[in-house]
Motif scaffolding. Structure first.
Motif, PDB file in Angstrom:
ATOM      1  N   ALA A   1       0.841  -1.205   0.000  1.00 12.01           N
ATOM      2  CA  ALA A   1       0.000   0.000   0.000  1.00 12.01           C
ATOM      3  C   ALA A   1       0.875   1.254   0.000  1.00 12.01           C
ATOM      4  CB  ALA A   1      -0.916  -0.004   1.216  1.00 12.01           C
ATOM      5  N   LEU A   2       0.765   2.059  -1.072  1.00 12.41           N
ATOM      6  CA  LEU A   2       1.579   3.253  -1.255  1.00 12.41           C
ATOM      7  C   LEU A   2       0.726   4.518  -1.117  1.00 12.41           C
ATOM      8  CD1 LEU A   2       3.594   2.154  -4.435  1.00 12.41           C
ATOM      9  CD2 LEU A   2       4.134   1.691  -2.024  1.00 12.41           C
ATOM     10  N   TYR A   3       1.390   5.617  -0.792  1.00 14.04           N
ATOM     11  CA  TYR A   3       0.700   6.907  -0.778  1.00 14.04           C
ATOM     12  C   TYR A   3       0.363   7.353  -2.200  1.00 14.04           C
ATOM     13  CZ  TYR A   3       1.722   7.750   4.176  1.00 14.04           C
ATOM     14  OH  TYR A   3       1.753   7.686   5.550  1.00 14.04           O
ATOM     15  N   GLU A   4       1.276   7.109  -3.125  1.00  9.12           N
ATOM     16  CA  GLU A   4       1.088   7.490  -4.524  1.00  9.12           C
ATOM     17  C   GLU A   4       1.070   6.250  -5.402  1.00  9.12           C
ATOM     18  OE1 GLU A   4       0.437  10.534  -5.332  1.00  9.12           O
ATOM     19  OE2 GLU A   4       0.843  11.381  -3.341  1.00  9.12           O
ATOM     20  N   PRO A   5       0.477   6.316  -6.600  1.00  7.16           N
ATOM     21  CA  PRO A   5       0.398   5.142  -7.471  1.00  7.16           C
ATOM     22  C   PRO A   5       1.772   4.584  -7.833  1.00  7.16           C
ATOM     23  CG  PRO A   5      -1.104   6.841  -8.226  1.00  7.16           C
ATOM     24  CD  PRO A   5      -0.257   7.473  -7.162  1.00  7.16           C
ATOM     25  N   TYR A   6       1.777   3.338  -8.219  1.00  6.55           N
ATOM     26  CA  TYR A   6       3.000   2.685  -8.687  1.00  6.55           C
ATOM     27  C   TYR A   6       3.490   3.371  -9.955  1.00  6.55           C
ATOM     28  CZ  TYR A   6       2.734  -1.242  -5.420  1.00  6.55           C
ATOM     29  OH  TYR A   6       2.730  -2.011  -4.288  1.00  6.55           O
ATOM     30  N   ALA A   7       4.783   3.558 -10.069  1.00  3.10           N
ATOM     31  CA  ALA A   7       5.349   4.209 -11.250  1.00  3.10           C
ATOM     32  C   ALA A   7       5.142   3.377 -12.508  1.00  3.10           C
ATOM     33  CB  ALA A   7       6.844   4.477 -11.031  1.00  3.10           C
ATOM     34  N   ASP A   8       5.160   2.053 -12.360  1.00  6.86           N
ATOM     35  CA  ASP A   8       5.000   1.184 -13.525  1.00  6.86           C
ATOM     36  C   ASP A   8       3.562   0.704 -13.712  1.00  6.86           C
ATOM     37  OD1 ASP A   8       4.938  -0.459 -11.334  1.00  6.86           O
ATOM     38  OD2 ASP A   8       6.328  -1.958 -12.111  1.00  6.86           O
ATOM     39  N   ASN A   9       2.653   1.157 -12.845  1.00  5.42           N
ATOM     40  CA  ASN A   9       1.237   0.829 -12.984  1.00  5.42           C
ATOM     41  C   ASN A   9       0.408   1.914 -12.293  1.00  5.42           C
ATOM     42  OD1 ASN A   9      -1.261  -0.299 -13.332  1.00  5.42           O
ATOM     43  ND2 ASN A   9      -0.908  -2.078 -12.001  1.00  5.42           N
ATOM     44  N   PRO A  10       0.253   3.057 -12.932  1.00  2.00           N
ATOM     45  CA  PRO A  10      -0.421   4.220 -12.316  1.00  2.00           C
ATOM     46  C   PRO A  10      -1.883   3.994 -11.963  1.00  2.00           C
ATOM     47  CG  PRO A  10       0.850   4.865 -14.258  1.00  2.00           C
ATOM     48  CD  PRO A  10       0.776   3.378 -14.276  1.00  2.00           C
ATOM     49  N   THR A  11      -2.458   2.863 -12.366  1.00  2.00           N
ATOM     50  CA  THR A  11      -3.864   2.591 -12.056  1.00  2.00           C
ATOM     51  C   THR A  11      -4.074   2.148 -10.613  1.00  2.00           C
ATOM     52  OG1 THR A  11      -3.741   0.274 -12.762  1.00  2.00           O
ATOM     53  CG2 THR A  11      -4.273   1.925 -14.445  1.00  2.00           C
TER      54      THR A  11
ATOM     55  N   VAL B   1       3.265  -6.263  13.307  1.00  2.00           N
ATOM     56  CA  VAL B   1       2.425  -5.930  12.159  1.00  2.00           C
ATOM     57  C   VAL B   1       3.238  -5.930  10.876  1.00  2.00           C
ATOM     58  CG1 VAL B   1       0.775  -4.293  11.198  1.00  2.00           C
ATOM     59  CG2 VAL B   1       1.005  -4.495  13.677  1.00  2.00           C
ATOM     60  N   HIS B   2       2.773  -6.700   9.900  1.00  2.00           N
ATOM     61  CA  HIS B   2       3.352  -6.716   8.558  1.00  2.00           C
ATOM     62  C   HIS B   2       2.975  -5.422   7.851  1.00  2.00           C
ATOM     63  CE1 HIS B   2       3.654  -8.469   4.305  1.00  2.00           C
ATOM     64  NE2 HIS B   2       2.849  -7.429   4.140  1.00  2.00           N
ATOM     65  N   ALA B   3       3.991  -4.662   7.453  1.00  2.00           N
ATOM     66  CA  ALA B   3       3.743  -3.436   6.679  1.00  2.00           C
ATOM     67  C   ALA B   3       4.910  -3.226   5.726  1.00  2.00           C
ATOM     68  CB  ALA B   3       3.583  -2.232   7.611  1.00  2.00           C
ATOM     69  N   ILE B   4       4.603  -3.047   4.443  1.00  2.00           N
ATOM     70  CA  ILE B   4       5.641  -2.936   3.417  1.00  2.00           C
ATOM     71  C   ILE B   4       5.616  -1.580   2.732  1.00  2.00           C
ATOM     72  CG2 ILE B   4       6.351  -3.825   1.156  1.00  2.00           C
ATOM     73  CD1 ILE B   4       5.865  -6.618   2.170  1.00  2.00           C
ATOM     74  N   GLY B   5       4.469  -1.145   2.229  1.00  3.19           N
ATOM     75  CA  GLY B   5       4.381   0.143   1.547  1.00  3.19           C
ATOM     76  C   GLY B   5       4.415   1.318   2.506  1.00  3.19           C
ATOM     77  N   ASP B   6       4.747   2.506   1.989  1.00  9.43           N
ATOM     78  CA  ASP B   6       4.847   3.685   2.863  1.00  9.43           C
ATOM     79  C   ASP B   6       3.506   4.054   3.489  1.00  9.43           C
ATOM     80  OD1 ASP B   6       3.764   4.611   0.480  1.00  9.43           O
ATOM     81  OD2 ASP B   6       5.344   6.077   0.086  1.00  9.43           O
ATOM     82  N   ARG B   7       2.400   3.871   2.753  1.00  3.92           N
ATOM     83  CA  ARG B   7       1.088   4.171   3.330  1.00  3.92           C
ATOM     84  C   ARG B   7       0.750   3.190   4.452  1.00  3.92           C
ATOM     85  NH1 ARG B   7      -4.569   3.026   1.415  1.00  3.92           N
ATOM     86  NH2 ARG B   7      -3.633   1.940  -0.349  1.00  3.92           N
TER      87      ARG B   7
ATOM     88  N   GLU C   1       6.982  -5.553  11.136  1.00 10.28           N
ATOM     89  CA  GLU C   1       7.569  -6.609  10.321  1.00 10.28           C
ATOM     90  C   GLU C   1       7.734  -6.133   8.878  1.00 10.28           C
ATOM     91  OE1 GLU C   1       8.618  -9.496  11.719  1.00 10.28           O
ATOM     92  OE2 GLU C   1       7.919  -8.709  13.640  1.00 10.28           O
ATOM     93  N   HIS C   2       8.954  -6.062   8.422  1.00  9.77           N
ATOM     94  CA  HIS C   2       9.410  -5.662   7.088  1.00  9.77           C
ATOM     95  C   HIS C   2       9.840  -4.199   7.053  1.00  9.77           C
ATOM     96  CE1 HIS C   2       8.174  -9.583   5.829  1.00  9.77           C
ATOM     97  NE2 HIS C   2       6.885  -9.317   5.979  1.00  9.77           N
ATOM     98  N   ALA C   3       8.937  -3.270   7.363  1.00 10.18           N
ATOM     99  CA  ALA C   3       9.312  -1.847   7.388  1.00 10.18           C
ATOM    100  C   ALA C   3      10.118  -1.474   6.146  1.00 10.18           C
ATOM    101  CB  ALA C   3      10.123  -1.541   8.652  1.00 10.18           C
ATOM    102  N   GLN C   4       9.636  -1.881   4.979  1.00 12.63           N
ATOM    103  CA  GLN C   4      10.436  -1.762   3.756  1.00 12.63           C
ATOM    104  C   GLN C   4      10.503  -0.341   3.208  1.00 12.63           C
ATOM    105  OE1 GLN C   4       9.281  -4.676   0.803  1.00 12.63           O
ATOM    106  NE2 GLN C   4       9.766  -6.400   2.133  1.00 12.63           N
ATOM    107  N   LEU C   5       9.357   0.281   3.013  1.00 10.56           N
ATOM    108  CA  LEU C   5       9.311   1.620   2.419  1.00 10.56           C
ATOM    109  C   LEU C   5       8.640   2.559   3.401  1.00 10.56           C
ATOM    110  CD1 LEU C   5       9.744   3.468  -0.089  1.00 10.56           C
ATOM    111  CD2 LEU C   5       7.434   2.810  -0.821  1.00 10.56           C
ATOM    112  N   MET C   6       9.397   3.571   3.855  1.00 10.45           N
ATOM    113  CA  MET C   6       8.863   4.503   4.846  1.00 10.45           C
ATOM    114  C   MET C   6       9.341   5.911   4.520  1.00 10.45           C
ATOM    115  SD  MET C   6       9.683   2.309   8.312  1.00 10.45           S
ATOM    116  CE  MET C   6       8.771   3.423   9.367  1.00 10.45           C
ATOM    117  N   THR C   7       8.518   6.880   4.852  1.00  8.56           N
ATOM    118  CA  THR C   7       8.981   8.258   4.741  1.00  8.56           C
ATOM    119  C   THR C   7       9.991   8.505   5.869  1.00  8.56           C
ATOM    120  OG1 THR C   7       7.285   9.157   6.221  1.00  8.56           O
ATOM    121  CG2 THR C   7       6.718   8.964   3.864  1.00  8.56           C
TER     122      THR C   7
END
Length: 626
Positions: A386-396, A424-430, A456-462
């Motif tokens: 889950a991202l704050y902004e759309p995926y760069a390779d799939n803006p939908t 808690v599993h969380a990957i996207g910045d949102r 758990e993961h904390a992959q993409l964060m602001t």
């Protein structure tokens, strides 16, 4: 010179007082006592002393046989004379030559002379259960080898990893190669080949490395005449997607139009293609696993674990059947390694935090299940993070949350209140932002060190959320091998700016966050050395990265000391066991690993060639030999 050597040997070896050259049994003092009329203990003359020392030395070395430290409750483990190759991972990252172990606990550390002297002087000597009267057995590791605390994987899936070992699909380069591997598996297993109704289960495929990058379909499996008509269920590498054959699809119908927190991939006519993402995976109907199936998976996974030097695994998401299996195994026998379980949270089920009692150090201290695992979003590889902004390779799309944020705000404080660690599993910045919001609201006025919540993961964060994470005291449970797996597609997926905050390990630490390292096996290699290598290099196994030989975003690399602590003492803290596990210090359990070379100094391109020579839990060998 002989006399000096004799005196030194007598002082070093823990002989009975009557055989020693000093104290009240010193010959000169004995003669004085006799002339003065005092009573003297029995005194040996010099030749007999020499004989006693010779016999003692012979015994001292005789007990160092091939199984000495496995079969005795007490022994000394040392690196060669003049070296300090036992990494204790204490607060000072000290190194010592030897550790003395008694009944699974480390009781002394230091040089061999110091350890034997400490043993001799110990006020508890009479209580120690030594097999030999003169000295505990001594074992030396081979030259060049090192000893480190038993390694922990802070995030893995034991039974799922065992399942992928049966039909491993990782490493295939095309969809056709993957289909061929499934066909070969069927043909090589007579019981499956002869019964087309048996489910074929496997995992590890990765469509992002295939030329087209497209999702596989049921039609791809049906194209092979051996597979056609069989129920086949294949887990993706990141465990966030299932690839089904037509038979497996049909056995799971009917499907709903939509799945909250999941996706049914459909063709242009609205028909399911055979791909189910995230929560949609729960729609698959397949036979319930039997105890023999679980045992086969468990034994396969644990054997690999001890071969890799793992003495503890944090299992990240036990369903009731898996937890029940682990409990049964812990009652039936002593588990080969320590398991720290996270019980799976089902937001559609009843709240159980106040009706279930946490398991803490059951089964000879090998099984604990005191935490809950909540899934916030999907995975980056499958486009579900889950991202704050759309995926760069799939803006939908900007990914998906697997549950509403209200669920986080409701259940995180409830589980914390009832004494559960919340992971808690969380990957996207949102997703990470929302989870931190919920933690921030739930942790007001509480002792965070007593609860130790984990991301758990904390992959993409602001960067702002990284600072919040550090300030809150929430543990970041991270997987370095994800970084070198995802670096090939990450910028395309996120864009050149947002990708800078992906797997930003150094920034996390500098923001005050405490980390713990894991593999997420079977998503990645269970071998902890793969994670160690990835953490300190951010390079592929071949020494490459999109940013060159210094690594992918090299400023985010960990030091070797940080990486070693991240798989020893840090996971111990993350599982409430740092007072008796995670380092080789006096009073702690003797969980340890012997490596064939020094990973703390070896050239980085040689680290992955390191072999595990021995793995011990509670001081007893579970793998290898010295």
């Amino acid at each position: 010179m002989l006399a000096v050597c004799l005196d030194t040997a007598l002082d070093l070896l823990p002989l009975p007082p009557m055989y020693r050259s000093g104290g009240t049994n010193n010959p000169t003092k004995a003669r004085h006592e006799k002339s003065s009329g005092t009573t003297s203990n029995f005194v040996l003359n010099r030749p007999i002393q020499f004989l006693v020392v010779a016999l003692s030395v012979a015994t001292f070395f005789l007990v160092r046989g091939p199984l000495g430290w496995q079969s005795n409750s007490s022994y000394v483990l040392c690196s060669p004379e003049g070296t300090q190759k036992i990494y204790t991972v204490d607060n000072a990252n000290s190194r010592v030559q030897c550790i003395l172990i008694n009944d699974a606990v480390i009781i002394h550390t230091g040089s061999l002379a110091q350890v034997l002297q400490q043993w001799q002087n110990s006020s508890t000597r009479s209580k120690l259960t030594f097999k030999y009267h003169n000295a505990p057995p001594v074992r030396y590791i081979q030259p060049g080898a090192i000893v480190v605390p038993g390694l922990s994987d802070s995030h893995a899936h034991i039974l799922e990893y065992g399942a992928t070992l049966q039909l491993p699909l990782e490493g295939t380069k095309t969809v056709n190669e993957t289909v061929a591997r499934v066909r070969d598996y069927i043909l090589s297993n007579a019981d499956i080949n002869s019964d087309k109704s048996k489910f074929v289960l496997g995992g590890g495929w990765d469509h992002t490395v295939w030329p087209s990058g497209a999702w596989p379909t049921a039609a791809d499996l049906e194209s092979d005449p051996i597979i056609r008509g069989r129920p086949v269920v294949l887990q993706s590498k990141d465990c966030h997607a299932l690839w089904l054959s037509q038979k497996a699809l049909e056995s799971s119908f009917p499907f709903p139009e939509k799945v909250d927190g999941g996706l049914i991939v459909r063709d242009d006519f609205g028909n399911p293609t055979g791909m189910l993402l995230d929560n949609a995976q729960d729609l698959v109907r397949q036979p319930k696993l039997l105890e023999d199936d679980l045992l086969k998976r468990f034994n396969s996974a644990i054997q690999k674990a001890i071969e890799y030097g793992l003495t503890s695994i944090h299992d990240a998401g036990l369903d009731p059947a898996s937890l029940n299996f682990f409990e049964q195994e812990a009652r039936r026998r002593t588990l080969p390694i320590r398991i720290y379980g996270m019980s799976y949270f089902d937001e559609n089920g009843e709240y159980w935090g106040n009706t279930t009692t946490p398991l803490i150090a059951t089964g000879d201290g090998r099984l604990t299940a005191r935490s809950v695992k909540i899934f916030a979003d999907g995975a980056l590889r499958t486009g579900g993070a889950a991202l704050y902004e759309p995926y760069a390779d799939n803006p939908t799309t900007n990914g998906l949350m697997r549950l509403d944020k209200e669920v986080l705000f409701k259940y995180i404080p409830l589980f914390l209140r009832d004494g559960w660690q919340v992971n808690v599993h969380a990957i996207g910045d949102r997703a990470n932002g929302l989870v931190i919001d919920a933690f921030q609201a739930s942790l007001k006025g509480v002792n965070v060190a007593a609860l130790r919540p984990r991301l758990e993961h904390a992959q993409l964060m602001t960067k702002a959320d990284m600072r919040r994470l550090g300030k809150l005291g929430v543990i970041a449970s991270i997987q370095p091998t994800h970084a070198i797996s995802d670096m090939l597609f990450a910028e395309d997926r996120l864009g050149p700016e947002r990708v800078k905050n992906l797997y930003a390990f150094r920034t996390l630490i500098e923001s005050g966050a405490r980390i713990a390292l894991g593999s997420d096996a079977p998503v990645e290699d269970l071998n902890p050395l793969a994670g160690f290598y990835a953490a300190i290099t951010r390079l592929s196994r071949g020494g490459e990265s999109p940013h060159g030989a210094d690594g992918w975003f090299p400023e985010q690399r960990l030091t070797r000391e940080e990486a070693l602590r991240g798989m020893t003492i840090d996971p111990a803290y993350a599982s409430f066991t740092e007072t008796f596990l995670g380092s080789l210090e006096v009073g702690k359990r003797a969980d340890l690993v012997v490596f064939s070379q020094d990973i703390m100094t070896a050239p980085v391109n040689q680290i992955l060639a390191t072999k595990v020579l021995a793995t011990a839990v509670d001081g007893k060998l579970v793998y290898g030999a010295i």
